[in-house]
Design a protein around this motif. Structure first.
Motif, PDB file in Angstrom:
ATOM      1  N   ASP A   1       0.836  -1.191   0.000  1.00 29.56           N
ATOM      2  CA  ASP A   1       0.000   0.000   0.000  1.00 29.56           C
ATOM      3  C   ASP A   1       0.874   1.245   0.000  1.00 29.56           C
ATOM      4  OD1 ASP A   1      -2.418  -1.345   0.054  1.00 29.56           O
ATOM      5  OD2 ASP A   1      -2.360  -1.545   2.232  1.00 29.56           O
ATOM      6  N   TYR A   2       0.470   2.224  -0.796  1.00 27.71           N
ATOM      7  CA  TYR A   2       1.208   3.478  -0.857  1.00 27.71           C
ATOM      8  C   TYR A   2       0.257   4.646  -0.767  1.00 27.71           C
ATOM      9  CZ  TYR A   2       5.109   0.623  -2.314  1.00 27.71           C
ATOM     10  OH  TYR A   2       6.079  -0.321  -2.345  1.00 27.71           O
ATOM     11  N   GLU A   3       0.779   5.689  -0.172  1.00 23.56           N
ATOM     12  CA  GLU A   3       0.009   6.917  -0.125  1.00 23.56           C
ATOM     13  C   GLU A   3       0.411   7.777  -1.313  1.00 23.56           C
ATOM     14  OE1 GLU A   3       0.127   8.875   3.675  1.00 23.56           O
ATOM     15  OE2 GLU A   3      -0.279  10.807   2.765  1.00 23.56           O
TER      16      GLU A   3
ATOM     17  N   ASP B   1      -4.551   0.504  13.290  1.00 26.88           N
ATOM     18  CA  ASP B   1      -5.077   1.715  13.859  1.00 26.88           C
ATOM     19  C   ASP B   1      -6.182   2.328  13.009  1.00 26.88           C
ATOM     20  OD1 ASP B   1      -5.045   3.515  15.952  1.00 26.88           O
ATOM     21  OD2 ASP B   1      -3.890   4.967  14.788  1.00 26.88           O
ATOM     22  N   TRP B   2      -6.370   1.715  11.828  1.00 24.46           N
ATOM     23  CA  TRP B   2      -7.383   2.278  10.957  1.00 24.46           C
ATOM     24  C   TRP B   2      -8.344   1.188  10.510  1.00 24.46           C
ATOM     25  CZ3 TRP B   2      -7.183   1.327   5.455  1.00 24.46           C
ATOM     26  CH2 TRP B   2      -6.117   0.500   5.102  1.00 24.46           C
TER      27      TRP B   2
ATOM     28  N   LYS C   1       4.475   7.210  -1.714  1.00 24.13           N
ATOM     29  CA  LYS C   1       5.282   7.049  -0.518  1.00 24.13           C
ATOM     30  C   LYS C   1       4.630   5.970   0.329  1.00 24.13           C
ATOM     31  CE  LYS C   1       3.016  10.893   1.872  1.00 24.13           C
ATOM     32  NZ  LYS C   1       3.267  12.173   2.564  1.00 24.13           N
ATOM     33  N   PRO C   2       5.413   5.279   1.110  1.00 21.76           N
ATOM     34  CA  PRO C   2       4.884   4.174   1.906  1.00 21.76           C
ATOM     35  C   PRO C   2       3.728   4.636   2.789  1.00 21.76           C
ATOM     36  CG  PRO C   2       7.275   4.165   1.968  1.00 21.76           C
ATOM     37  CD  PRO C   2       6.859   5.454   1.286  1.00 21.76           C
ATOM     38  N   ALA C   3       2.660   3.869   2.755  1.00 19.90           N
ATOM     39  CA  ALA C   3       1.516   4.201   3.595  1.00 19.90           C
ATOM     40  C   ALA C   3       1.832   3.846   5.035  1.00 19.90           C
ATOM     41  CB  ALA C   3       0.288   3.449   3.121  1.00 19.90           C
ATOM     42  N   GLU C   4       1.316   4.663   5.928  1.00 23.13           N
ATOM     43  CA  GLU C   4       1.551   4.386   7.334  1.00 23.13           C
ATOM     44  C   GLU C   4       0.470   3.452   7.835  1.00 23.13           C
ATOM     45  OE1 GLU C   4       2.015   7.943   9.518  1.00 23.13           O
ATOM     46  OE2 GLU C   4       3.294   8.858   8.025  1.00 23.13           O
ATOM     47  N   THR C   5       0.761   2.195   7.728  1.00 25.19           N
ATOM     48  CA  THR C   5      -0.240   1.208   8.118  1.00 25.19           C
ATOM     49  C   THR C   5       0.266   0.365   9.277  1.00 25.19           C
ATOM     50  OG1 THR C   5       0.601  -0.265   6.415  1.00 25.19           O
ATOM     51  CG2 THR C   5      -1.277   1.080   5.838  1.00 25.19           C
ATOM     52  N   SER C   6       1.172   0.944  10.042  1.00 24.38           N
ATOM     53  CA  SER C   6       1.681   0.199  11.178  1.00 24.38           C
ATOM     54  C   SER C   6       0.581  -0.008  12.207  1.00 24.38           C
ATOM     55  CB  SER C   6       2.853   0.955  11.809  1.00 24.38           C
ATOM     56  OG  SER C   6       2.452   2.243  12.192  1.00 24.38           O
TER      57      SER C   6
END
Ligand SMILES: [Zn+2]
Length: 57
Positions: A33-35, A54-55, A46-51
């Motif tokens: 996944d990318y933003e 949380d979503w 850019k790398p999606a913040e999917t750590s």
């Protein structure tokens, strides 16, 4: 439709023409996944913040 190279595997990721900055796209090849970032030079990823989880819900 424009295409941006996946930073991870180099496959072409299709980007809708009306994409908005911050939207999430998924590489059809590796599934990452990318933003979407929209700049003067066009669209980039850019790398999606999917750590974490949380979503979603
Ligand atoms: Zn990829």
């Amino acid at each position: 439709l424009s295409r941006v190279e996946c930073p991870d595997c180099g496959a072409e990721v299709p980007i809708p023409e009306d994409v908005l900055a911050g939207e999430i796209v998924t590489c059809p090849d590796c599934g990452a996944d990318y933003e979407v970032a929209v700049g003067e030079d066009g669209v980039s990823l850019k790398p999606a913040e999917t750590s974490g989880e949380d979503w979603g819900e």
